[in-house]
Design a protein around this motif. Sequence first.
Motif, PDB file in Angstrom:
ATOM      1  N   GLU A  96       5.865  -9.085  -0.922  1.00 53.04           N
ATOM      2  CA  GLU A  96       4.461  -8.751  -1.163  1.00 53.04           C
ATOM      3  C   GLU A  96       3.622  -9.675  -0.298  1.00 53.04           C
ATOM      4  OE1 GLU A  96       2.805  -6.636  -3.259  1.00 53.04           O
ATOM      5  OE2 GLU A  96       4.234  -6.081  -4.829  1.00 53.04           O
ATOM      6  N   ILE A 121       0.155  -9.363  -8.411  1.00 53.44           N
ATOM      7  CA  ILE A 121       1.419  -9.293  -7.684  1.00 53.44           C
ATOM      8  C   ILE A 121       2.575  -9.774  -8.550  1.00 53.44           C
ATOM      9  CG2 ILE A 121       2.704 -10.323  -5.774  1.00 53.44           C
ATOM     10  CD1 ILE A 121       0.202 -10.174  -4.103  1.00 53.44           C
ATOM     11  N   ASN A 124       3.528  -7.170 -10.996  1.00 55.21           N
ATOM     12  CA  ASN A 124       4.241  -6.106 -10.328  1.00 55.21           C
ATOM     13  C   ASN A 124       5.693  -6.481 -10.054  1.00 55.21           C
ATOM     14  OD1 ASN A 124       4.458  -3.621  -9.160  1.00 55.21           O
ATOM     15  ND2 ASN A 124       3.901  -4.366  -7.134  1.00 55.21           N
ATOM     16  N   LYS A 128       9.260  -5.109 -11.607  1.00 56.81           N
ATOM     17  CA  LYS A 128      10.393  -4.648 -10.808  1.00 56.81           C
ATOM     18  C   LYS A 128      11.638  -5.452 -11.091  1.00 56.81           C
ATOM     19  CE  LYS A 128       8.579  -2.272  -6.917  1.00 56.81           C
ATOM     20  NZ  LYS A 128       8.647  -2.151  -5.463  1.00 56.81           N
TER      21      LYS A 128
ATOM     22  N   THR B  62       8.343   3.923  -3.168  1.00 53.16           N
ATOM     23  CA  THR B  62       8.749   2.799  -2.323  1.00 53.16           C
ATOM     24  C   THR B  62       9.271   3.316  -0.992  1.00 53.16           C
ATOM     25  OG1 THR B  62       9.400   1.501  -4.261  1.00 53.16           O
ATOM     26  CG2 THR B  62      10.344   0.845  -2.154  1.00 53.16           C
ATOM     27  N   ASP B  83       2.385  -2.334   5.369  1.00 55.57           N
ATOM     28  CA  ASP B  83       2.153  -2.823   4.016  1.00 55.57           C
ATOM     29  C   ASP B  83       0.742  -2.481   3.541  1.00 55.57           C
ATOM     30  OD1 ASP B  83       2.923  -4.435   1.732  1.00 55.57           O
ATOM     31  OD2 ASP B  83       1.485  -5.899   2.472  1.00 55.57           O
ATOM     32  N   CYS B  86       0.387   1.237   2.849  1.00 60.02           N
ATOM     33  CA  CYS B  86       1.132   1.578   1.639  1.00 60.02           C
ATOM     34  C   CYS B  86       0.385   1.109   0.400  1.00 60.02           C
ATOM     35  CB  CYS B  86       2.513   0.946   1.682  1.00 60.02           C
ATOM     36  SG  CYS B  86       3.644   1.797   2.778  1.00 60.02           S
ATOM     37  N   GLU B  87      -0.118  -0.084   0.469  1.00 61.51           N
ATOM     38  CA  GLU B  87      -0.843  -0.618  -0.677  1.00 61.51           C
ATOM     39  C   GLU B  87      -2.034   0.282  -1.021  1.00 61.51           C
ATOM     40  OE1 GLU B  87      -1.601  -4.916  -0.553  1.00 61.51           O
ATOM     41  OE2 GLU B  87      -3.506  -4.437  -1.526  1.00 61.51           O
ATOM     42  N   TYR B  91       1.947   2.800  -2.613  1.00 59.63           N
ATOM     43  CA  TYR B  91       3.362   2.669  -2.294  1.00 59.63           C
ATOM     44  C   TYR B  91       3.737   1.204  -2.111  1.00 59.63           C
ATOM     45  CZ  TYR B  91       5.112   7.384  -2.071  1.00 59.63           C
ATOM     46  OH  TYR B  91       5.563   8.622  -2.415  1.00 59.63           O
ATOM     47  N   GLU B  92       5.006   0.920  -2.295  1.00 56.00           N
ATOM     48  CA  GLU B  92       5.473  -0.429  -2.094  1.00 56.00           C
ATOM     49  C   GLU B  92       6.571  -0.427  -1.049  1.00 56.00           C
ATOM     50  OE1 GLU B  92       6.213  -2.095  -5.929  1.00 56.00           O
ATOM     51  OE2 GLU B  92       4.125  -1.609  -6.394  1.00 56.00           O
TER      52      GLU B  92
END
Lengths: 343, 343
Positions: A96, A121, A124, A128, B62, B83, B86-87, B91-92
């Motif tokens: 991240e 973060i 998150n 995960k 993802t 990144d 995606c953010e 999405y990650e």
Amino acid sequence: MVTIKEIARLTNVSTATVSNVLNGKPGAAGAAKAREITTIAENLHYMPNKLARSLQQQKTNTIGIITEDLTVFNAPEIVDGIDEYCEENGYEIILENMRLFKRYNNDFTDTPKHHELLDLIMKNMTAKQVEGIIYVGYHCREISYLPSRVQVPFVYAYCYPKEDIYPSVLYDDEGAAADVTRLLIQKGHRRIGVICGPAASYHTKTRLKGFRAAMAGHGLKVKNSLVVYGDWERQSGYRLAAGLLDQKVTAIFSFNDLMASGVYEQAAERGLRIGRDISLFGFDNRDTSEGYVPSLSTVHVPLNEIGRRCAEITLNQIKRRRPAGKRIYLPCTVLERQSVEPV
Amino acid sequence: MVTIKEIARLTNVSTATVSNVLNGKPGAAGAAKAREITTIAENLHYMPNKLARSLQQQKTNTIGIITEDLTVFNAPEIVDGIDEYCEENGYEIILENMRLFKRYNNDFTDTPKHHELLDLIMKNMTAKQVEGIIYVGYHCREISYLPSRVQVPFVYAYCYPKEDIYPSVLYDDEGAAADVTRLLIQKGHRRIGVICGPAASYHTKTRLKGFRAAMAGHGLKVKNSLVVYGDWERQSGYRLAAGLLDQKVTAIFSFNDLMASGVYEQAAERGLRIGRDISLFGFDNRDTSEGYVPSLSTVHVPLNEIGRRCAEITLNQIKRRRPAGKRIYLPCTVLERQSVEPV
DNA sequence: CTGAAAGCGCTAACAG
DNA sequence: CTGTTAGCGCTTTCAG
């Protein structure tokens, strides 16, 4: 996506048997059956679903990396070191990037907004199911906002938390600066100019400490006018070198390579040749420093090693192998190249 | 780790109701009950397990990023762009670094070993149920080994696959070089020296094409002795500039900033001042180039934008919004700074 | 409005 | 040696 169930159906066994065979459990099925199962799995390009496996095993073999800013020069190398160590030990990483530079126009300080972002973060990553988290600073400093609720091992790279609540890995700025200074002194240099970064910077303060200690160790006094403060950029090296050269220093110790490159410029304009007429040391060992003409003596900072070490600490904590350490300072390597000569 | 079940037990409702309330389903429970549920969840710091959710929804949100080498200068910025996009779109990312540089001692070529490594990584990412994959090259070139079995959208950044089987995003080397050349010509330069990279390099070839096209467009001939080949390092710029300056060029176009920095050195030693006595252009807009004295004119390459664009294409393909495109060239930006003056 | 039941893909425990 | 069963944490019908 072909699943274990599908294969079980095709081979007339239970999913459990397929799972066992595919995971190499001894005696999970008769030799013939086992071969049949592996063949079918192969042909269908079966691939276990890691989500399902992790869910069931309650284990992800994954750690999270939080970078303050991935685009700052030291971050990729640290991440690379973490990644390397993890790979060697069967762990994977998720990343991240806080993008602090871009978000806050390069001049953020530790704001509540920043803290909020961090918590988001962290949440998150926890969601995960990472088993540990490494926080990679974009420059060395004390971090005052700590994550609110940490449920897994947490380690700082290239920065350290208030009161050392979590372990951190940095490098030994002070020792490296002292080494450089001693080396210059041994070469006969007495009038050494120092181009620091901003006075408030952690790096400036610790390196200056090392410099002063080494000078004092040799009974040398530090003249205040020979210690000047830049902003880490090439321009300031160029500008500040002028004043130092006017004062007839025989060597300049620049606290980073960028400012040192400005010194080359200033020297060239004055017809002075680095290495011959004046010695120069940088810091950071940026990839360009070796290509300078003459090549720049500098200090290699163990970024990759910092990453590896952080990963090691994190994985050890996950396995509860060792208690959390405190702050660790890794040694730097002084690289003597052509920009330095005896007086 | 507190689960939905736990909360259900504490509030005397079913897990379904908890789930519905926590996900904001309208009318999932009575107002009072709903409040009770959210409060308890809050107090216990409930956090949904994304593994479980993804498994059940058959959707991870993802995408995977494969970098050839994260420590090469362009990679972090591209990753950052991916990144970022995606953010913004929920999405990650997960990251796998091939570490090609370190693994193969900096002189690997597209080997079977490399191919194997790629397949292994692809497998792993697929197992993790990524919905798309972006492959980030460490330098621009045609990639001949393709991943064996691709089940999700696959996009190349900063390199492109044989026969354009998958979409790729690069930047317009040729156009940028032509722009630079035209700019120099307009300033009255006729004898322009070019310091290329290695002759076989994609960048060398395309930029040279742009250079030649622009020269031809103005009816100017290109003298072979004014086109020289370096190795991208500062040293070679320093060395090659000597020959060009001997030939009385009025401008030098260096195909990267590093070699351009060597030109500064060479010029300074000859008492020539960049900008005044000789004009100089670089390429890459490395973060140090603005700090040169005088500041280096150069070409900004849209690395971040490449990342964003790749991510956009990938997400669009995931949503089946658009068919896969082919190769996309993003425009570069010519940055005119002080190192260039009219003849 | 609420909850029981089923199931995502996988593995572990245990019984035959 | 083999298979049944149960369940990881979550969401989603669908029936009450």
